[in-house]
Design a protein around this motif. Structure first.
Motif, short mmCIF file in Angstrom:
data_model
loop_
_atom_site.label_atom_id
_atom_site.label_comp_id
_atom_site.label_asym_id
_atom_site.label_seq_id
_atom_site.Cartn_x
_atom_site.Cartn_y
_atom_site.Cartn_z
N PHE A 14 0.86 -1.18 0.00
CA PHE A 14 0.00 0.00 0.00
C PHE A 14 0.90 1.24 0.00
O PHE A 14 1.56 1.54 0.99
CB PHE A 14 -0.92 0.00 1.22
N GLU A 15 0.87 1.94 -1.13
CA GLU A 15 1.67 3.16 -1.25
C GLU A 15 0.97 4.34 -0.60
O GLU A 15 1.61 5.19 0.02
CB GLU A 15 1.95 3.47 -2.72
N VAL A 21 -6.81 4.80 -1.41
CA VAL A 21 -5.86 3.70 -1.21
C VAL A 21 -5.23 3.39 -2.56
O VAL A 21 -5.94 3.16 -3.54
CB VAL A 21 -6.55 2.44 -0.64
N ARG A 22 -3.91 3.43 -2.60
CA ARG A 22 -3.18 3.09 -3.82
C ARG A 22 -2.30 1.87 -3.53
O ARG A 22 -1.54 1.86 -2.56
CB ARG A 22 -2.32 4.24 -4.30
N VAL A 23 -2.42 0.87 -4.37
CA VAL A 23 -1.68 -0.38 -4.22
C VAL A 23 -0.73 -0.51 -5.40
O VAL A 23 -1.13 -0.31 -6.56
CB VAL A 23 -2.62 -1.59 -4.16
N VAL A 24 0.53 -0.85 -5.13
CA VAL A 24 1.53 -1.06 -6.17
C VAL A 24 2.19 -2.40 -5.94
O VAL A 24 2.12 -2.98 -4.85
CB VAL A 24 2.59 0.07 -6.15
N CYS A 25 2.84 -2.87 -6.97
CA CYS A 25 3.56 -4.14 -6.91
C CYS A 25 5.05 -3.84 -6.68
O CYS A 25 5.66 -3.07 -7.42
CB CYS A 25 3.37 -4.93 -8.20
N LEU A 49 -3.13 -0.25 -8.60
CA LEU A 49 -4.57 -0.27 -8.33
C LEU A 49 -4.88 0.91 -7.42
O LEU A 49 -4.19 1.14 -6.41
CB LEU A 49 -4.99 -1.58 -7.66
N TYR A 50 -5.90 1.67 -7.80
CA TYR A 50 -6.26 2.87 -7.03
C TYR A 50 -7.76 2.86 -6.79
O TYR A 50 -8.56 2.65 -7.71
CB TYR A 50 -5.86 4.13 -7.79
#
Length: 899
Positions: free
Chosen positions: A256-257, A264-268, A300-301
């Motif tokens: 979770f960035e 909520v922003r999710v990055v790999c 993913l945002y």
């Protein structure tokens, strides 16, 4: 009107500009045409699915709405149908279509469109509908094959009580039909609400919907891709949980960035493989600069509008360039606990290794043994309940237990509280005696109880004290149980005081207790468990002869036989005799037992049996432990009742077997009547006893001890039957405890079930129970029973007896405590050289490498400590022989001048 005379007309109408296709069927006879129905997908004139909102049999309601109805004859029934008004102004009475006979029409129409012949019944014309609506009728000659429409979400945005006064235009209706298959993908609130997604023109909405439709053409696409644009979640936590599950399933390192209350922003953060370039020499690779390392584009945002409560996915890039990993941080023990809850509930003792292998196969991630252990512990807590939280519900459980089982005694003892106004109390102990068990124990007619304790496991350890009786079939009958802080004099006194109140025992009561050397009521008969006496005896006298003589003394039923066995023990070892003599024989020998208990039991096996049955319930929270014991008692009573139903005869099965064995022994005896109801029974001159039939006693005391006539008494009964002095069989003389009727009455009192925790009534007690104070010791908690020192030594390893803690003798130095392999060789004390007794002598090797043997005659050579030999020219070894002993001193290469 017969169906053979009916005619059907069919016509297809295509309406511009929507090009909608409409089919019309007309049933008519003798020149009279009646419009039956509209087979169009869009027409909602007649509800043939049994919808409660459209009652087609109510003429009054239909007439109020302005829909004229006609009646069409269908065999013996009539059906009300709505007359359809065509858009071109023609009515159903006009006949512009071509006519077909019924048989010709059904031969030309496709079976898939109008249904197969399986829907027809030879007797009634058509099978009855599966609808539960009693007003649902079917026109046998006009079956509509309509498509199924999912109306599950119809009530989400439409008020069923409101009157429908208008609708959308044709374009909007057509648009809704195009997205009809996306009911699970798109929420109606997104399409019909006033959010920002509806602020654009209709064409933009159509493009957005078509784009989503292409991304989710079938159910497989929905499963393979769990996220999509405009996807909504109720809470941020739900969105985060979905991301964690996706990370575990795809084995990606997602992080979770941004994570705040609105977005909520999710990055790999996975690793992208990138090989370095070879250097100029071509011998190796240059290091890759971490600053220039490429990041995985997956992102993913999701966010929520301030006026909305739902979270929505705004952007999503599903492309991955990183490598999959087996070390996924999202795979925590709490996640694993949710997945194995059902499995752990069915098998609480499943091995950790088995769970680890199964989870690694399912998720293809690396799991440590400790993580799986924590997951199983968390799953057990979810199934059984929290250790600490169950103490607060203990009073509610007690209230529910007493509600469904009247006359149940429950006593809770708490620690003293310095502040009497405190709202909490610390739990100390609890005592439970179920009402049905008290009644059943009284019906058993045997005043005998065994007392013992078993330790509990878990974060709040304690002791489970139990009182167990014996039924007429020589089986266990638990009466009461308690959970206390420890097995001490104080806890035992409290337990026995509660037990005495339930049984009505006083200081002068004649009762029999079997304990492990515990002092109980003063006037009651106390029996010591012979096993514990033997354990104490084994500390000093372990031979099998001592054990056999101890059992001979205990099994002796007469004083004379007891004294002979004690004399044999005195001849074997006087110290053992004196030690056993100090224990009063009325506590452990049958020769000094009274006949009040109607049993000659010398072991406390009835309590040991109960402890072994509830071993799995001793490692659970307090309420779960009490419920485990209660359910065991419930199942035990039901199981015994099944055995009672199978039993035949006047006595219980065990008593019947005993009596049959005694009858065989009685057939070898000879009885002589001596008057006044007394007989002399003998087998030989040594074995001769006196039986008093009036007092129901025998000089062997077996009849008096157990309540069953001995072999000598049965021989006398046969003699009396022969002389017609009595007309009763030997089974009639058995005590009522062993009667089948008594056994049945004892187990006729069953324990009633109770409701679950959600239905418990709240206790009116103003205080809340807290768990007992416990100091957690260092190290892993012990799970197994503590074995005595004698049990440890008697263990057998494989096919050989264990030699643990047994002294051994060295074959070299003849000293105890070690063997030849670990022998040091000499006594401890300074350095010593090779020498003889008569004077000092040094063994010297001069010239070359090799070995030399030196004999010292009758002189002794000692080896041990520090020893030095001399070698001037090389490495070698010197051996010194003294008779049969050899001492070898290794020589190291040190050169000349070694002192």
């Amino acid at each position: 009107m017969s169906p053979n005379q009916a005619k059907v007309q069919i016509k297809e109408i295509i309406e511009p500009p929507s090009c909608s296709r409409r089919l019309f069927l007309d049933w008519y006879d003798t020149g009279e045409t009646n419009v039956v129905g509209d087979a169009s997908k869009e027409a909602n004139v007649m509800d043939v699915t049994g919808d409660d909102n459209m009652d087609i049999t109510d003429n009054g309601d239909n007439n109020k709405k302005g829909n004229p109805c006609v009646e069409v004859e269908i065999g013996d029934k009539f059906e009300h149908t709505n007359e359809v008004e065509f858009r071109d102004g023609n009515k159903g009475g006009e006949d512009p279509w071509s006519e077909f006979e019924s048989g010709e029409m059904f031969e030309d129409i496709n079976e898939e469109e109008f249904g197969s012949g399986d829907n027809f019944d030879d007797d009634s014309g058509y099978k009855s509908s599966e609808s539960d609506d009693i007003d649902f009728y079917v026109d046998n000659d006009n079956i509509l094959d309509d498509v199924e429409v999912d109306m599950n979400d119809f009530n989400d945005n439409i008020d069923m009580d409101a009157e429908w006064v208008g609708g959308m235009n044709d374009n909007v209706v057509q648009e809704e039909n195009e997205v009809g298959e996306l009911n699970e993908v798109l929420n109606n609130e997104v399409l019909l609400s006033g959010s920002s997604s509806d602020e654009g023109p209709v064409g933009q909405r159509k493009k957005t919907i078509k784009a989503i439709q292409r991304a989710h053409e079938n159910d497989e696409a929905n499963v393979a891709e769990p996220f999509y644009i405009l996807q909504t979640f109720n809470t941020a936590q739900e969105f985060k949980e979905r991301v964690k599950v996706h990370a575990i399933e795809t084995r990606r390192e997602l992080g979770f960035e941004k994570n705040d209350k609105n977005r909520v922003r999710v990055v790999c953060r996975g690793t992208i493989p990138k090989l370095g370039n070879l250097d100029k020499s071509g011998e190796g690779q240059q290091e890759v600069n971490n600053e220039d390392e490429e990041k995985c584009p997956w992102s993913l945002y999701a966010s929520k509008w301030k006026r909305d409560t739902n979270w929505m996915v705004k952007s999503y890039n599903k492309e991955h360039r990183c490598l999959q990993t087996r070390n996924v941080k999202a795979c925590t023990y709490k996640f694993l606990a949710k997945k194995i809850t059902t499995q752990v509930e069915s098998n609480p003792t499943i091995p950790i290794r088995a769970l680890q292998e199964q989870l690694q196969r399912d998720y293809q991630v690396g799991l440590s043994k400790m993580k799986v252990f924590r997951a199983r512990t968390e799953a057990l807590n979810q199934v059984r309940g929290d250790y600490r939280g169950q103490y607060a519900l203990l009073r509610d459980y007690v209230q529910e237990l007493q509600k469904h089982n009247p006359d149940t005694t429950v006593k809770i003892d708490v620690e003293r509280e310095p502040n009497p106004n405190s709202e909490t109390r610390t739990f100390k102990r609890i005592y439970i005696c179920l009402g049905p068990l008290k009644k059943g124990f009284a019906a058993g007619r045997r005043d005998f109880l065994g007392l013992d304790g078993a330790f509990m496991k878990g974060p709040y350890p304690g002791q489970i004290l139990s009182a167990v009786g014996i039924d007429g079939n020589n089986g266990t009958y638990p009466l009461a149980y308690a959970v206390v802080e420890s097995e001490s004099t104080n806890s035992w006194t409290w337990f026995l005081t509660c037990l005495g109140d339930d049984l009505g025992l006083g200081t002068n009561s004649n009762f029999t207790f079997m304990t492990d050397r515990q002092k109980l009521f003063p006037c009651a008969e106390h029996r010591y468990c012979l096993r514990h006496i033997h354990e104490n005896m084994k500390a000093n006298w372990r031979a099998k002869q001592f054990k056999d003589l101890l059992w001979d003394c205990a099994k002796a039923s007469t004083i004379q036989q007891f004294q002979r066995s004690m004399e044999e023990l005195r001849k074997l070892n006087n110290d053992a005799y004196e030690w056993l003599k100090n224990i009063p024989p009325q506590h452990w020998s049958r020769s000094h037992f009274t006949g009040r208990a109607h049993t000659d039991a010398m072991l406390n096996n009835m309590c040991e049996s109960l402890n072994s049955k509830i071993v799995e319930g001793r490692d659970v929270p307090i309420i779960t432990c009490l419920e485990y014991i209660r359910e065991y008692l419930v199942k035990k009573i039901v199981t015994v009742q099944k055995e009672i139903d199978k039993a035949v005869g006047p006595l219980t099965p065990t008593a019947t077997i005993w009596v049959e064995k005694l009858k065989k022994e009685a057939s070898q005896l000879r009885s002589v009547f001596c008057g006044n109801g007394k007989y002399q029974v003998s087998k030989n001159l040594l074995e001769q006893f006196v039986v008093d039939m009036g007092q129901q006693t025998c000089s062997c005391r077996r009849w008096e001890l157990i309540g069953i006539p001995c072999a000598h008494a049965i021989a006398c009964m046969w003699e009396m039957l022969k002389n017609k002095e009595i007309d009763k069989i030997p089974e009639h003389w058995v005590h009522r405890t062993y009667w089948l009727e008594t056994w049945k009455n004892m187990y006729s009192f069953t324990i009633h079930p109770i409701n679950g925790r959600n239905m418990w009534e709240k206790s009116t007690c103003p205080t809340t129970l807290l768990p007992p104070k416990h100091h957690v010791p260092i190290g892993r908690p012990k799970k197994k029973r503590r074995r005595s020192a004698m049990e440890v030594e008697d263990l057998v390893k494989g096919n050989q007896l264990s030699r643990a803690q047994k002294s051994v003798t060295c074959s070299k130095c003849n000293k105890s405590g070690h063997n030849a392999r670990t022998c040091k060789g000499q006594k401890a004390g300074g350095s010593q050289s090779s020498r003889n007794v008569g004077g000092s002598q040094t063994s010297k090797i001069v010239g070359g490498a090799g070995s030399e043997k030196v004999k010292v005659g009758s002189e002794k050579v000692k080896a041990g400590g520090s020893q030095t030999s001399r070698n001037d020219s090389g490495a070698g070894s010197a051996k010194v022989k003294d008779g049969s002993a050899k001492v070898r001193a290794s020589v190291s290469k040190k050169g000349k001048g070694v002192p």
